[in-house]
Design a protein around this motif. Structure first.
Motif, PDB file in Angstrom:
ATOM      1  N   THR A  77     -51.661   1.067  38.460  1.00 11.78           N
ATOM      2  CA  THR A  77     -52.096   1.277  37.079  1.00 11.78           C
ATOM      3  C   THR A  77     -52.599   2.712  36.889  1.00 11.78           C
ATOM      4  O   THR A  77     -53.477   2.965  36.060  1.00 11.78           O
TER       5      THR A  77
ATOM      6  N   LEU B 247     -51.910  -6.780  34.791  1.00 13.69           N
ATOM      7  CA  LEU B 247     -50.811  -5.821  34.687  1.00 13.69           C
ATOM      8  C   LEU B 247     -50.159  -5.585  36.045  1.00 13.69           C
ATOM      9  O   LEU B 247     -48.932  -5.586  36.171  1.00 13.69           O
ATOM     10  N   ARG B 248     -50.955  -5.378  37.082  1.00 17.32           N
ATOM     11  CA  ARG B 248     -50.407  -5.150  38.426  1.00 17.32           C
ATOM     12  C   ARG B 248     -49.594  -6.360  38.889  1.00 17.32           C
ATOM     13  O   ARG B 248     -48.488  -6.222  39.388  1.00 17.32           O
TER      14      ARG B 248
ATOM     15  N   VAL C 237     -53.280   2.441  29.314  1.00 13.70           N
ATOM     16  CA  VAL C 237     -53.084   2.472  30.756  1.00 13.70           C
ATOM     17  C   VAL C 237     -51.666   2.946  31.049  1.00 13.70           C
ATOM     18  O   VAL C 237     -50.729   2.615  30.318  1.00 13.70           O
TER      19      VAL C 237
ATOM     20  N   MET D  69     -48.795   2.522  33.525  1.00  9.38           N
ATOM     21  CA  MET D  69     -48.199   1.806  34.647  1.00  9.38           C
ATOM     22  C   MET D  69     -47.288   2.780  35.397  1.00  9.38           C
ATOM     23  O   MET D  69     -46.410   3.402  34.790  1.00  9.38           O
TER      24      MET D  69
ATOM     25  N   VAL E  90     -56.444  -4.858  34.449  1.00  8.65           N
ATOM     26  CA  VAL E  90     -55.710  -4.206  35.523  1.00  8.65           C
ATOM     27  C   VAL E  90     -55.047  -5.234  36.437  1.00  8.65           C
ATOM     28  O   VAL E  90     -53.899  -5.085  36.847  1.00  8.65           O
TER      29      VAL E  90
END
Length: 212
Positions: A69, A14-15, A101, A103, A11
């Protein structure tokens, strides 16, 4: 690509990565392609931040894009056996799962039309970046733009004079990736070790230690 090719999935990665990508895209009107004339006036005041929960009465991030996310990562086991033994002594194990996930990019503006154009630009950027992300992150297997919502008026606060009304539009991209861990168990090697006295050329435990 050079900064993120060794990233492990999660997470936080990705963020952070998508926030930097969207910030770069909105950093100059030259990056906006056909959207430059519509959004040029918003670039200086654009807030692009990672977030979790949006307060409908908070206008601090308007105009802006809040990157989350979604509900987090869903793990699945698409194979009959997720654990794979490796090495001759079976002491190294790889545990493999399938992760999904969503986004979510929440686009905010006081004008519904501008809000829609921000969402259009975000979708344009996310679709364009797909080949490079798949090339950079080898663990990323599926990249699916899923949804772009129409601008909706955010929930109004009780005191209408205290807050300004604003609109939000969401862009959602589904990522699916392989989540794998590798575990080496030295205790397993010691547990399964056995000495047989009939091995040719070895007469004692000391001989075994010397030959290693």
């Amino acid at each position: 690509m050079k900064c993120h090719e060794l990233d492990s999935p999660g997470v936080g990665v990705l963020r952070n990565t998508f926030t930097k990508l969207i910030k770069y895209f909105f950093s100059s009107k030259e990056n906006l392609s056909k959207f430059d004339s519509d959004l040029e006036c918003r670039l200086d005041g654009m807030h692009i931040v990672p977030g979790a929960v949006i307060d409908p009465g908070n206008t601090n991030n308007v105009p802006g894009i809040v990157i989350t996310t979604g509900e987090g990562v869903n793990m699945d086991r698409p194979w009959l056996i997720a654990q794979v033994d490796k090495e001759p002594d079976f002491a190294t194990q790889e545990n493999v799962h399938w992760a999904t996930v969503n986004m979510t990019f929440v686009c905010l503006d006081f004008d519904a039309d501008i809000c829609a154009k921000i969402a259009d630009a975000v979708m344009f950027a996310l679709v364009s970046i797909e080949p490079m992300l798949l090339e950079t992150w080898r663990w990323l297997k599926q990249y699916k733009p899923k949804q772009q919502t129409s601008p909706q008026l955010a929930r109004k606060a009780t005191d209408q004079n205290a807050f300004e009304d604003f609109y939000e539009s969401r862009v959602i991209v589904e990522l699916q990736y392989v989540y794998a861990t590798l575990t080496r168990r030295e205790s397993r090697r010691m547990q399964d070790y056995a000495f047989t006295g009939d091995v040719v050329g070895i007469n004692s435990v000391d001989d075994v230690v010397k030959t290693r």
